[in-house]
Design an enzyme around this catalytic site. Sequence first.
Site, PDB file in Angstrom:
ATOM      1  N   ILE A  55       1.560   6.387  27.894  1.00  0.00           N
ATOM      2  CA  ILE A  55       0.774   5.190  28.209  1.00  0.00           C
ATOM      3  C   ILE A  55      -0.569   5.278  27.481  1.00  0.00           C
ATOM      4  O   ILE A  55      -1.303   6.253  27.625  1.00  0.00           O
ATOM      5  CB  ILE A  55       0.552   5.056  29.724  1.00  0.00           C
TER       6      ILE A  55
ATOM      7  N   GLU B  97       7.035  -6.405  28.901  1.00  0.00           N
ATOM      8  CA  GLU B  97       8.254  -7.179  29.113  1.00  0.00           C
ATOM      9  C   GLU B  97       9.260  -6.424  29.978  1.00  0.00           C
ATOM     10  O   GLU B  97      10.138  -7.025  30.590  1.00  0.00           O
ATOM     11  CB  GLU B  97       8.859  -7.556  27.768  1.00  0.00           C
TER      12      GLU B  97
END
Length: 831
Positions: free
Chosen positions: A717, A793
Site C-alpha cells: 500500500i 475498483e
Amino acid sequence: MSLLDSVLPVEPTNKEKMDQPVETLFDKTASNLVGKPINRVEGSLKVSGQAHYSAEIDVDSKVYGVLVSSTIAKGKVEKIDSDSIAHIPGIIKVVTDLKHFLRNSAQGGDTEAPAQGVSEIFYHGQPIAVVVAETFEAATEGAKALKVTYKDETDQAALDFTKELPNAHEVNEKKGSDKNAKHGDPEQGLADSAVTLDSVYHTPSQSNSPMEPHVTLAHWEDDKLVLYTSNQMIASCKQQVMDALDLKKDQVELISYYVGGGFGSKLGIAPESIAAAIASKEVGRPVLITMTRPQVMEATVRRSNTRQRIAIGCNEEGIINTFIHDTTTSNLPGEAFFEPTALSTHFLYRGENRRVSYQMVDMNHVLSGSMRAPGEAVGMIAVECAMDELANKLEMDPIELRRRNEPEEDPSKEIPFSTRQLVACMEKGAEAFGWDEHNPKPASRLEGDWWIGTGMSGTSRGNTLQPSEARAILQVDDSKELGVKAIIETDMTDIGTGSYTVFTQVAADLLGLPIDHIEMKLGDSDLPPASGSGGSFGAASAGSGIYLACEQLRAMLAKKVGLHADTIRIDNGQIKKSGEHEPSKVEVAIDTGKEKVTELVDEKLANKVSGLMDKAVGLMDIASEKTGIPLPESASNLKTATEQYDFSDAQSYALADVIAEYDEQEISAKGQIKPGKNGKNLRQASFGANFAEVAVHKVTGEIRVKRMTGVYAAGRILNHKLATSQCYGGMIFGIGSALMEEVIHDKRDGRLCNHDLAEYHVPVNADVPQLEVILLEEDDPYTNPMHIKGIGETSISGSAAAIANAIYNAVGVRVYDFPITLDKLLAEMPE
C-alpha cells in the site's frame, strides 16, 4: 559527436520488463515514506481554489461554446438554421462540421478517433453543433433556441433492451477486454450435478457522473492546438485528437493538471473536445465548452445494462464442478465495447466444466463504455448473489462454500496465482464484522419495525501493468532547506485518487528527500507518456516509471561517489554507505574470466587481455549511460570516484554538493516499465471480502444499510489513508449499485428520463453508514518494482452483492433485477 552519440539517446534510461520477480528498494530506504498516511500534497491548493481545473484556466479573448444536442433518437439532420438565433446579443457563430464533430466519446486506450460525423443521428442527445458567444449565458440561450430540422426515424430505433434480445449478436473479442471461453462440457456437467443453481440477473445502465463535467478549453498557437481538457489518459487521448483532426504529434498538446473525477467516462476524448478545437479555429479565439450535467449523462458514456445467466453445479458437499456465466450487453450499432462481466469468473472459484460467453444487442442509446471496475462491478453482483443462493440451498455457511471452492491455480488457464488471499480476507472480515452471530435463516431477526439481515461476498479484480515512462531530475535549489530538489515529470493524471501524493512519496523515499523537496509535474502531453488513470493500473504503471527513473538517479549518484548501487543510502539529503556490495552472477563471471586468463597465459599477455577487457567494459559503460541499460556493478564502477568521497569512517556527503558538481548543477534520468511474461504466466489479482448489515422496514420496505466491513489484499500500500479512502468510495459505489443507480431511457423516444443528479440517484451522506476498511499486508514481487496492485475498483467488486445478500437474509426475498427498490420487496415481505 561520436557515432555512439548520434545513434543512442543522451538521457540515461532505466528499463524494466516484468519477466520475473523483482526486489523492491522500499524495504531498504531510510525514510520509509511509502505506506504512511500522509495528507494530500495538493490538498491546500484544492481547498483554497488554487488548483485550477480545465474550466478555470484563464486565457485572453476566451469565448464560450455550448453544444447543441439532437432531440430525436434516430434519423438525419436536414438543416441547422443559424439565422434563427442571430438576434440574440452576444452570439458569435453557430459552428457546424457534420463530418468531423464526434458522434460519441472514445473508448479508453484507443489511439484512433471515435466515430465522427453527426449528420446521421444514432441516439437522443447526440451533439450536432456548437453555439459560440461572448458569454456562457448567451451561448446557452442560443443553443436552446437554435432551430434544427430532422428526418425523424425514431420509430425505427432500438429502444427496448428486452424486445431486442432476440437480435443479440456475437461480440468482437479482438477489441474486448474479455473473451468467450469453454472448458469441459458445462451443460452436461450442470445436468449431472447433485445440486444446481440456474438464475438470471439483470443490472441496469449506470451513469459515471463525475463531479467535474466534461470540459475543454481549446486555443491555437499558430498551427499548434492546445487543449486544457478533463481527461484520464493523456497520451492516448492526444492520439485520438491527432487522428480526428489530421494533426501531427507536435501540433497537439493536451493539459489536464487536475481532473474532478472520471470513473471511466474520461478515459477517451468526448464530443466537446473536437467541437471546441474546430470552433476555436473558426472564430480565431480560445473557446471553452463545458458540458451541462444532462449532456454529460446523455452524450458521453454509460455502463451497459446486462442480462447475466449464472448456472452452478456442485456435489452435496458443495464442491463446484460446473460454472456458467453467459452475458448479454448493449451498445450503439457498430461499437465493439462490451461489458466484461466475467473477468473474475474465469478464476474466482473451482470447476472443471466452465463457460464464459458474451453477446451484444445494438441499441440507440448513448455509448456504453468503461465505468469504474468495468466488468466486475456488475458481474460480481450476479456471481456473488448466486454463490449466496447456492449456500442457502446447501444449508452451508457462505464463507465455508467459498473456502471449499478455493482453486489451487487459475482453473481457466491452469497457471498459478502470483498471490491469492481471498480466504484470508474472508476470515479477517468475519472476525471484524462479527459473522459468527449471522443467522442463516431469512426473516429471523425483527427489531421494532425493522427486519435485520447480514450478508457477505467475495471480491476480486484483475491486476494489470501498462507501459509507462517518467523523468526524474535532481537539481540544486537554494530555496530548499537541504539545497536540492527533485522534479518528477510524466503525463499521468490525478483524477482525485491521489496521484500527486503517492508519487511524491515514491520519489521522496527513493531519493532521500522530504516531501516538500519534491515537485510533481503531471497531466501534460509534452511530458513522458504514462498509462493514465484507469483500470486500477495507474499507480502501478506510472508509479513504476517514476520508481525506475529514481532508481537510475541512485545508480548514477552511486557511481559518482564511488559506491555500488546496492550500497548507496540517501537519508534526508545526505549520501551514505550502507552494507557491503553483493556481486551479481555477471560480475562474478567477469572476474572469473580475468582470473582464468591470468592462469592460462604469461603475465605480459594476461595484462594485455585484461586491458582489452577493461576497454570493452568501458565502452559498455558508455553505452549504458546512453541507453539506460544497466551493467554489472563491477563494470559501471571501473572508473573510481575521486578521493574526496571517503565512506570508510561512516562519512556522509550532502546530496546538494554532489549535484553541484554536475554540468548545469543537475542530473536527470528516465524510467520505462513494460509488462512482460509475469502477466501471462501468472494470474495476478487483488482479492477481498465484503460484509454488510441492513435493515428493511416491515411495512414500507425501505432499505437502510447499517454497517459495512471490507477487507482487501492489494499488494504493498503506497498510502494507507488514500487507499482507505478509495475503498470507502468503492463500498459507497456498491451501495448505489445495489439500491439506487439506474439510467432510465424512455422506450418510446429514447429520451434519458433522469439526466441529472436530482433524478439519477447516487448515495449521499444520509445513505452511507459507518464503513470499516481493513487492508491486509501483502507483497507480490511479480507485479511491478513497487509490488503494488490496484485497490479502488477491487472494493467495488462484490460490495453490492453483500448488500443484496443481506437483504435476502433480512426478509427472505431474492431480487434478480437491480437496483433493489422497495417496490420489488413489498409483494413478498414476511408478515
